[in-house]
Design a protein around this motif. Structure first.
Motif, PDB file in Angstrom:
ATOM      1  N   THR A 289       0.833  -1.212   0.000  1.00 11.91           N
ATOM      2  CA  THR A 289       0.000   0.000   0.000  1.00 11.91           C
ATOM      3  C   THR A 289       0.861   1.253   0.000  1.00 11.91           C
ATOM      4  N   ALA A 290       1.963   1.220   0.763  1.00 11.58           N
ATOM      5  CA  ALA A 290       2.850   2.389   0.846  1.00 11.58           C
ATOM      6  C   ALA A 290       3.620   2.622  -0.449  1.00 11.58           C
ATOM      7  N   TYR A 291       3.853   1.559  -1.222  1.00 11.24           N
ATOM      8  CA  TYR A 291       4.611   1.702  -2.460  1.00 11.24           C
ATOM      9  C   TYR A 291       3.751   2.223  -3.619  1.00 11.24           C
ATOM     10  N   GLU A 292       2.448   2.133  -3.496  1.00 11.80           N
ATOM     11  CA  GLU A 292       1.579   2.536  -4.615  1.00 11.80           C
ATOM     12  C   GLU A 292       1.637   4.036  -4.927  1.00 11.80           C
ATOM     13  N   PRO A 293       1.522   4.947  -3.938  1.00 16.75           N
ATOM     14  CA  PRO A 293       1.552   6.384  -4.275  1.00 16.75           C
ATOM     15  C   PRO A 293       2.825   6.840  -4.991  1.00 16.75           C
ATOM     16  N   PRO A 294       4.024   6.428  -4.550  1.00 15.13           N
ATOM     17  CA  PRO A 294       5.223   6.853  -5.303  1.00 15.13           C
ATOM     18  C   PRO A 294       5.202   6.400  -6.759  1.00 15.13           C
ATOM     19  N   ILE A 295       4.624   5.213  -6.990  1.00 12.79           N
ATOM     20  CA  ILE A 295       4.533   4.723  -8.367  1.00 12.79           C
ATOM     21  C   ILE A 295       3.546   5.576  -9.160  1.00 12.79           C
ATOM     22  N   HIS A 296       2.379   5.845  -8.581  1.00  9.10           N
ATOM     23  CA  HIS A 296       1.351   6.635  -9.283  1.00  9.10           C
ATOM     24  C   HIS A 296       1.837   8.043  -9.626  1.00  9.10           C
ATOM     25  N   GLU A 297       2.776   8.564  -8.844  1.00 11.30           N
ATOM     26  CA  GLU A 297       3.280   9.931  -9.072  1.00 11.30           C
ATOM     27  C   GLU A 297       4.467   9.963 -10.043  1.00 11.30           C
ATOM     28  N   SER A 298       4.911   8.809 -10.512  1.00 11.47           N
ATOM     29  CA  SER A 298       6.150   8.743 -11.294  1.00 11.47           C
ATOM     30  C   SER A 298       5.929   9.000 -12.778  1.00 11.47           C
ATOM     31  N   ASP A 299       6.954   9.552 -13.396  1.00 13.49           N
ATOM     32  CA  ASP A 299       6.964   9.719 -14.849  1.00 13.49           C
ATOM     33  C   ASP A 299       7.591   8.495 -15.522  1.00 13.49           C
ATOM     34  N   ALA A 300       8.410   7.776 -14.758  1.00 16.73           N
ATOM     35  CA  ALA A 300       9.035   6.554 -15.265  1.00 16.73           C
ATOM     36  C   ALA A 300       9.262   5.590 -14.109  1.00 16.73           C
ATOM     37  N   VAL A 301       9.024   4.312 -14.383  1.00 10.97           N
ATOM     38  CA  VAL A 301       9.283   3.269 -13.377  1.00 10.97           C
ATOM     39  C   VAL A 301      10.057   2.135 -14.046  1.00 10.97           C
ATOM     40  N   PHE A 302      11.161   1.757 -13.441  1.00 10.24           N
ATOM     41  CA  PHE A 302      11.963   0.619 -13.915  1.00 10.24           C
ATOM     42  C   PHE A 302      11.918  -0.468 -12.842  1.00 10.24           C
ATOM     43  N   VAL A 303      11.690  -1.697 -13.256  1.00  9.21           N
ATOM     44  CA  VAL A 303      11.606  -2.815 -12.312  1.00  9.21           C
ATOM     45  C   VAL A 303      12.778  -3.762 -12.543  1.00  9.21           C
ATOM     46  N   LYS A 304      13.494  -4.087 -11.467  1.00  7.25           N
ATOM     47  CA  LYS A 304      14.535  -5.119 -11.550  1.00  7.25           C
ATOM     48  C   LYS A 304      14.370  -6.053 -10.365  1.00  7.25           C
ATOM     49  N   GLY A 305      13.745  -7.171 -10.627  1.00 11.82           N
ATOM     50  CA  GLY A 305      13.606  -8.185  -9.593  1.00 11.82           C
ATOM     51  C   GLY A 305      12.251  -8.161  -8.917  1.00 11.82           C
ATOM     52  N   ALA A 306      11.819  -9.331  -8.478  1.00 16.23           N
ATOM     53  CA  ALA A 306      10.523  -9.488  -7.806  1.00 16.23           C
ATOM     54  C   ALA A 306      10.656  -9.140  -6.323  1.00 16.23           C
TER      55      ALA A 306
END
Length: 407
Positions: A310-327
């Motif tokens: 739940t805490a990680y969702e707002p920073p993602i929603h506010e981002s212009d770019a998101v890169f994922v490395k690893g589960a």
């Protein structure tokens, strides 16, 4: 964009030698269909439809390992994806291979045997040395063009990847094009808003190196997996070490402790750590515990907890770019998929530039019914993705660029 030529630039009616990466899980001796076949099919289909004579090279496993097998089964899977016959020859550059290559007609496709069954292929060496091998010297004269579509193997200096661009006009396939553009975006693109990186997986050494290298390009890191637990340990929590039969944490802690502590010290405000963790309860169900309530690590933690998701969702929603490395957890077990899937769902809902990297993490998209089209790019590369993120050179890309400069 990289300074290499693409398959759009190949002269009509060419004999084309194409390097793919079809390395696949092997079950009961048979290769399993996966995203790599689907992706590479686009390049092969375009070349065949254009009337070129198309000869394919690829590897499977490594000598001495259980998955080191023939590519005979790969030909049938690829044929299904391109809706076109793919012939197979159990030879790479001997007489049988040469005869099959010479007999190929316009629009026909042939797959050669596993390149790693050739002595010339595997030892890492300079492109100049690889270009002089019997493997390259025998095959190159039979072709008009070489295409590298194996971005996920681009960090290797093997003959089929770096030798042929010195002996033939060289071009990038569609996978090479799209992977290169997406995976170097973090270094080459300007983003108007915050850039976020989701960091997880079991290979903490890789991702910690990425965090250090991308220090000035990423505004915040959302951590989980082994790396996340090691950072919690550096922050003073009694986690991030092995318990029982586990062998994931202590060695990586020793190897990376100083770097973890310095990254945490310098960028602590940008690093978001889990506030709760999930483990297997006594009844076999998912159980969660707040990090602040952990006095001693007695369980193996298998995911970040629901508060963290739940805490990680707002920073993602506010981002212009998101890169994922690893589960963020062991998503293969649906009890511990909440972190990985929750973050991927948040990215899918966000109108941002997004790259999901690493073969394992990208599998979660398929497993949990997410739509790949909701992400800008889903990478099939592992080691090459790490190299691209950290700005390290990719030898197979460099040889394509050098070839383009000379053509």
């Amino acid at each position: 964009m990289a300074a290499f030529h693409t398959i759009d630039d190949i002269p009509a009616d060419s004999r084309v030698l194409v390097r793919l990466d079809l390395n696949s899980p092997i079950e009961d001796g048979e290769p399993q269909d996966n995203r790599r076949f689907e992706r590479h099919a686009e390049t092969v289909r375009e070349l065949a439809d254009a009337g070129h004579r198309v000869v394919l090279m690829a590897h499977q496993g490594r000598p001495g390992r259980d998955d080191f097998t023939s590519l005979s089964g790969h030909a049938a899977i690829l044929a299904d994806h391109i809706d076109h016959d793919v012939a197979f020859v159990a030879d790479t550059y001997g007489d049988e291979a040469v005869e099959s290559i010479d007999a190929l007609g316009a629009g026909e496709v042939l797959l050669l045997e596993n390149t790693r069954m050739c002595d010339d292929e595997l030892p890492e060496a300079s492109p100049e040395e690889k270009a002089e091998t019997e493997f390259v010297q025998t095959l190159a004269p039979r072709f008009d063009a070489y295409v590298n579509d194996a971005y996920s193997a681009a960090h290797r200096k093997h003959a089929s990847l770096v030798g042929f661009p010195l002996a033939l006009p060289a071009y990038a396939g569609r996978v090479m094009e799209t992977e290169y553009e997406a995976n170097t975006a973090i270094a080459t693109r300007e983003f108007d808003g915050p850039v976020t990186m989701v960091v997880g997986g079991t290979k903490a050494t890789d991702v910690i190196g990425v965090m250090d290298a991308l220090d000035d390009r990423v505004d915040r890191f959302l951590l989980g997996g082994v790396a996340g637990e090691l950072f919690l340990r550096a922050a003073g929590h009694p986690v991030g070490h092995d318990v029982g039969e586990m062998d994931l944490f202590d060695e990586q802690w020793e190897a990376n402790r100083e770097l973890i502590e310095s990254v945490l010290d310098e960028r602590g405000d940008a690093i978001h750590l889990a506030t709760d963790l999930a483990y297997e309860g006594s009844d076999g169900d998912r159980a969660e515990v707040a990090v602040d309530d952990i006095d001693e690590k007695t369980e193996g933690y298998l995911d970040v907890g629901s508060e963290t998701v739940t805490a990680y969702e707002p920073p993602i929603h506010e981002s212009d770019a998101v890169f994922v490395k690893g589960a963020l957890g062991v998503f293969e077990d649906e009890r511990f998929a909440d972190g990985t899937v929750g973050v991927l769902e948040a990215i899918a809902e966000t109108d941002c530039f997004s790259v999901v990297g690493g073969g394992d993490t990208s599998r979660a998209i398929e497993m949990y019914g997410l739509d790949e089209d909701d992400f800008s790019h889903v990478s099939i590369a592992g080691g090459a993705y790490i190299r691209a993120l950290t700005g390290e050179p990719l030898p197979a890309v460099e040889t394509l660029e050098a070839a383009a400069a000379e053509q």
